[in-house]
Enzyme design. Structure first.
Site, PDB file in Angstrom:
ATOM      1  N   LYS A 159       0.830  -1.196   0.000  1.00 26.39           N
ATOM      2  CA  LYS A 159       0.000   0.000   0.000  1.00 26.39           C
ATOM      3  C   LYS A 159       0.867   1.250   0.000  1.00 26.39           C
ATOM      4  O   LYS A 159       2.044   1.207   0.379  1.00 26.39           O
ATOM      5  CB  LYS A 159      -0.941   0.015   1.201  1.00 26.39           C
ATOM      6  CG  LYS A 159      -0.267   0.295   2.530  1.00 26.39           C
ATOM      7  CD  LYS A 159      -1.271   0.389   3.673  1.00 26.39           C
ATOM      8  CE  LYS A 159      -2.132   1.622   3.589  1.00 26.39           C
ATOM      9  NZ  LYS A 159      -1.377   2.883   3.775  1.00 26.39           N
TER      10      LYS A 159
ATOM     11  N   LYS B 270       7.473   0.537   0.315  1.00 24.38           N
ATOM     12  CA  LYS B 270       7.841  -0.376  -0.763  1.00 24.38           C
ATOM     13  C   LYS B 270       8.899   0.207  -1.683  1.00 24.38           C
ATOM     14  O   LYS B 270       9.795  -0.510  -2.134  1.00 24.38           O
ATOM     15  CB  LYS B 270       6.604  -0.799  -1.558  1.00 24.38           C
ATOM     16  CG  LYS B 270       5.910   0.354  -2.235  1.00 24.38           C
ATOM     17  CD  LYS B 270       4.807  -0.086  -3.147  1.00 24.38           C
ATOM     18  CE  LYS B 270       4.129   1.122  -3.745  1.00 24.38           C
ATOM     19  NZ  LYS B 270       5.026   2.141  -4.280  1.00 24.38           N
TER      20      LYS B 270
ATOM     21  N   LYS C 154       3.391   8.768  -9.098  1.00 24.82           N
ATOM     22  CA  LYS C 154       4.222   9.820  -8.512  1.00 24.82           C
ATOM     23  C   LYS C 154       5.621   9.828  -9.096  1.00 24.82           C
ATOM     24  O   LYS C 154       6.342  10.822  -8.971  1.00 24.82           O
ATOM     25  CB  LYS C 154       4.310   9.644  -6.992  1.00 24.82           C
ATOM     26  CG  LYS C 154       2.983   9.758  -6.256  1.00 24.82           C
ATOM     27  CD  LYS C 154       3.173   9.871  -4.758  1.00 24.82           C
ATOM     28  CE  LYS C 154       3.952   8.723  -4.153  1.00 24.82           C
ATOM     29  NZ  LYS C 154       3.285   7.400  -4.341  1.00 24.82           N
TER      30      LYS C 154
ATOM     31  N   ASP D  24      -2.453  -0.470  -3.537  1.00 22.91           N
ATOM     32  CA  ASP D  24      -3.733  -0.178  -2.900  1.00 22.91           C
ATOM     33  C   ASP D  24      -4.887  -0.771  -3.706  1.00 22.91           C
ATOM     34  O   ASP D  24      -5.884  -1.239  -3.154  1.00 22.91           O
ATOM     35  CB  ASP D  24      -3.930   1.342  -2.769  1.00 22.91           C
ATOM     36  CG  ASP D  24      -2.926   1.960  -1.810  1.00 22.91           C
ATOM     37  OD1 ASP D  24      -1.763   2.126  -2.222  1.00 22.91           O
ATOM     38  OD2 ASP D  24      -3.286   2.263  -0.664  1.00 22.91           O
TER      39      ASP D  24
END
Length: 252
Positions: free
Chosen positions: A9, A14, A40, A127
């Site tokens: 998530k 990560k 991003k 997610d």
């Protein structure tokens, strides 16, 4: 060639984990390609001295078919090859479709045949495991998936959903679950909670990463923790995990 996907998530660490692993593999003498699959486009930041590389979708919007492989993939520290899918312009597209377009662009330009990496790392936002975000699992890009989680309830919930997606694709011969990476947040009964999840998923905890200030300190210095704090508990845990992944991975 080993092909690993790191899922988890948003905010679970990560990207930090994936970048540290890429660095660890490179330090062992392997040629590594890391592909950031987050809109991003910040997966590879600390493998490039804190400098942002241009996302593939941004380049493809500008150059379209004229974009060459060298416009999409860049060399970072230790010779690690870096690429970021990026995302669509705000309000003008879906991030998962952007990832699909980026993957297709790499395939069309024979990226894997030309770069010839020993190890490919995919850093994937987990997610929602659908569309482009599921491509490393369902399109045969990765052979093993490792899920980063903590003992926090939302992290465990997301990890369970990711594992369910992997299970749903298992019969088609796609990526398998390599295990859980516990990235500690020092919540109550954290190890017990993640071990319960591992038992439920019929997998194991392959790494227990300590909550270590050296990670943030390395990022403040715009570098990788594996280089700046090689004797830290975190760096040693990552190095051990990298060896574990090689020993249990599929070399194609």
């Amino acid at each position: 060639m080993y092909r690993f996907a790191i899922y988890g998530k948003g905010g679970i660490g990560k990207s930090t984990t994936c970048s540290a692993l890429s660095c660890a593999f490179a330090q062992k003498g392997y040629k590594v390609l890391q592909v950031g699959c987050d809109p991003k486009a910040d997966s590879t930041l600390y493998l490039n001295h804190g400098k942002r590389i241009k996302p593939m979708l941004e380049t493809l919007r500008e150059k379209k078919k004229a974009a060459e492989l060298e416009d999409l993939v860049f060399e970072g520290i230790h010779g690690i090859m870096l690429s970021e899918s990026g995302g669509p312009l705000p309000g003008l597209g879906c991030a998962d479709r952007g990832i699909a377009a980026a993957f297709e662009a790499l395939q069309e330009r024979s990226a894997f045949e030309i770069i010839q990496p020993d190890i490919v790392m995919y850093d994937v936002l987990g997610d929602v495991v659908c569309g482009g975000f599921a491509m490393p699992i369902r399109e045969g890009y990765a052979d093993q998936v490792y899920i980063v989680t903590s003992g926090e309830n939302m992290a465990i919930y997301a990890a369970a959903n990711i594992a369910m997606a992997i299970e749903n694709f298992r019969d088609r011969g796609y990526a398998s679950l390599g295990g859980l990476i516990l990235n500690r947040r020092n919540v109550t009964n954290e190890l017990q909670k993640v071990q319960t999840l591992a038992d439920d998923l019929k997998t194991r905890i392959v790494a227990d990463l300590p909550r270590d200030n050296c990670v943030g300190d390395a990022e403040t210095q715009l570098g990788c923790v594996m280089d700046l704090y090689p004797e830290s508990g975190y760096a040693k845990a990552i190095s051990h995990l990298a060896q574990e992944m090689l020993e249990n991975g599929v070399d194609r």
